[in-house]
Design a protein around this motif. Structure first.
Motif, short mmCIF file in Angstrom:
data_model
loop_
_atom_site.label_atom_id
_atom_site.label_comp_id
_atom_site.label_asym_id
_atom_site.label_seq_id
_atom_site.Cartn_x
_atom_site.Cartn_y
_atom_site.Cartn_z
N HIS A 171 -51.80 -47.39 65.40
CA HIS A 171 -52.85 -48.07 66.18
C HIS A 171 -53.00 -49.55 65.76
N TYR A 172 -52.18 -49.99 64.83
CA TYR A 172 -52.31 -51.36 64.35
C TYR A 172 -51.96 -52.33 65.48
N ASP A 173 -52.81 -53.34 65.66
CA ASP A 173 -52.63 -54.30 66.74
C ASP A 173 -51.26 -54.96 66.66
N ARG A 174 -50.52 -54.89 67.77
CA ARG A 174 -49.14 -55.40 67.78
C ARG A 174 -49.08 -56.92 67.68
N HIS A 175 -50.11 -57.62 68.12
CA HIS A 175 -50.14 -59.08 67.94
C HIS A 175 -50.23 -59.43 66.46
N ARG A 176 -51.14 -58.76 65.77
CA ARG A 176 -51.30 -59.02 64.33
C ARG A 176 -50.06 -58.58 63.56
N LEU A 177 -49.45 -57.48 64.00
CA LEU A 177 -48.25 -56.98 63.33
C LEU A 177 -47.10 -57.98 63.47
N ARG A 178 -46.99 -58.60 64.64
CA ARG A 178 -45.96 -59.62 64.84
C ARG A 178 -46.13 -60.76 63.84
N LEU A 179 -47.37 -61.16 63.59
CA LEU A 179 -47.64 -62.24 62.64
C LEU A 179 -47.33 -61.80 61.21
N LEU A 180 -47.64 -60.55 60.88
CA LEU A 180 -47.31 -60.03 59.54
C LEU A 180 -45.81 -60.03 59.31
N ILE A 181 -45.06 -59.63 60.31
CA ILE A 181 -43.61 -59.60 60.20
C ILE A 181 -43.07 -61.01 59.99
N LYS A 182 -43.58 -61.96 60.76
CA LYS A 182 -43.17 -63.35 60.57
C LYS A 182 -43.46 -63.81 59.15
N ARG A 183 -44.65 -63.46 58.66
CA ARG A 183 -45.06 -63.91 57.34
C ARG A 183 -44.12 -63.38 56.26
N VAL A 184 -43.80 -62.09 56.33
CA VAL A 184 -42.93 -61.50 55.32
C VAL A 184 -41.50 -62.03 55.46
N ARG A 185 -41.04 -62.18 56.70
CA ARG A 185 -39.68 -62.68 56.90
C ARG A 185 -39.51 -64.09 56.33
N TYR A 186 -40.44 -64.97 56.64
CA TYR A 186 -40.33 -66.34 56.15
C TYR A 186 -40.57 -66.41 54.64
N ALA A 187 -41.43 -65.55 54.12
CA ALA A 187 -41.64 -65.53 52.68
C ALA A 187 -40.37 -65.09 51.95
N ALA A 188 -39.68 -64.09 52.52
CA ALA A 188 -38.43 -63.63 51.91
C ALA A 188 -37.37 -64.73 51.93
#
Length: 249
Positions: free
Chosen positions: A158-175
């Motif tokens: 049920h996690y909001d897909r807009h927020r999830l997209r931002l989390l994925i970006k954050r982790v990808r760029y951090a890596a």
């Protein structure tokens, strides 16, 4: 000291890349300039975010976030124009090109566009002067928490897909920004990229459908966009499942 200097060296590379992209904004035929500005802003924020608590970091990070927010509707308009041109809707395309020119002119004279490069250039000096006790360990801990947050979000259907997209970006760029910490496996890194792309495709259709609700000249494309929104979300869900598995291996 080596950790500090590695951060500053990377920061200078990003500063240069952003400066080049900002200069390209002056060329109206360069359709990727704004996109590259936004990518470099994200990379700068990925470098800064784990360093929060060190003097000057929050101010610069907030300024980068403000500039990113300022450019979001302009980038959305660029993407929409490309979609309308693909459908050969000449009138709709030209109307929005006129709007884009107006928005770009407003951006070019915005005070933040002049203030931000100065903040950017002066940050390494203040970073060197700041007390950075256990900085490397704190960065590692914060990056680890980002990955954990993403794992939990992926496990929540049920996690909001807009927020999830931002989390994925954050982790990808951090890596990408802190490869020395090996945040994710190569397989997970590839999955991050694919999931971000899939959610980006869905997000574009979501935005277009929203715009079509209030812009009558977009109505002819609404049924196609609505169908595409469903199919791109299905694809994104499959990529999210693959990402979740890769992160938990």
């Amino acid at each position: 000291m080596a950790f500090t200097e590695s951060i500053i060296a990377q920061f200078r590379r990003l500063e240069n890349a952003l400066s080049q992209a900002l200069l390209r904004l002056q060329d109206p035929t360069d359709t990727e300039a704004l996109h590259d500005v936004r990518i470099n802003l994200r990379r700068i924020r990925s470098l800064l975010r784990p360093l929060r608590g060190i003097p000057g970091v929050a101010q610069l990070d907030n300024a980068a976030a403000s500039l990113g927010k300022l450019t979001t509707p302009i980038r959305d308009l660029e993407v929409l124009i490309a979609e309308l041109a693909r459908h050969q809707l000449e009138w709709q395309t030209n109307v929005r090109k006129t709007e884009l020119q107006s928005r770009n002119l407003a951006l070019a004279s915005h005070p933040l566009l002049f203030r931000f490069p100065k903040l950017l250039h002066g940050w390494p000096k203040s970073f060197r002067r700041a007390k950075r006790r256990h900085a490397k360990r704190r960065v590692a801990d914060r990056l680890s928490r980002q990955v954990k947050q993403l794992r939990l979000a992926l496990a929540d259907t049920h996690y909001d897909r807009h927020r999830l997209r931002l989390l994925i970006k954050r982790v990808r760029y951090a890596a990408d920004t802190y490869p020395q910490f090996a945040l994710v496996t190569p397989e997970a890194a590839a999955c991050l990229k694919t999931a971000q792309s899939a959610l980006g495709d869905w997000h574009d259709r979501f935005v277009w459908c929203r715009q079509a609700e209030n812009q009558q000249d977009l109505w002819p494309l609404l049924p196609e966009w609505q169908e595409a929104q469903e199919t791109t979300l299905e694809r994104a869900e499959a990529e999210l499942f693959a990402l979740s598995r890769a992160l938990n291996l």
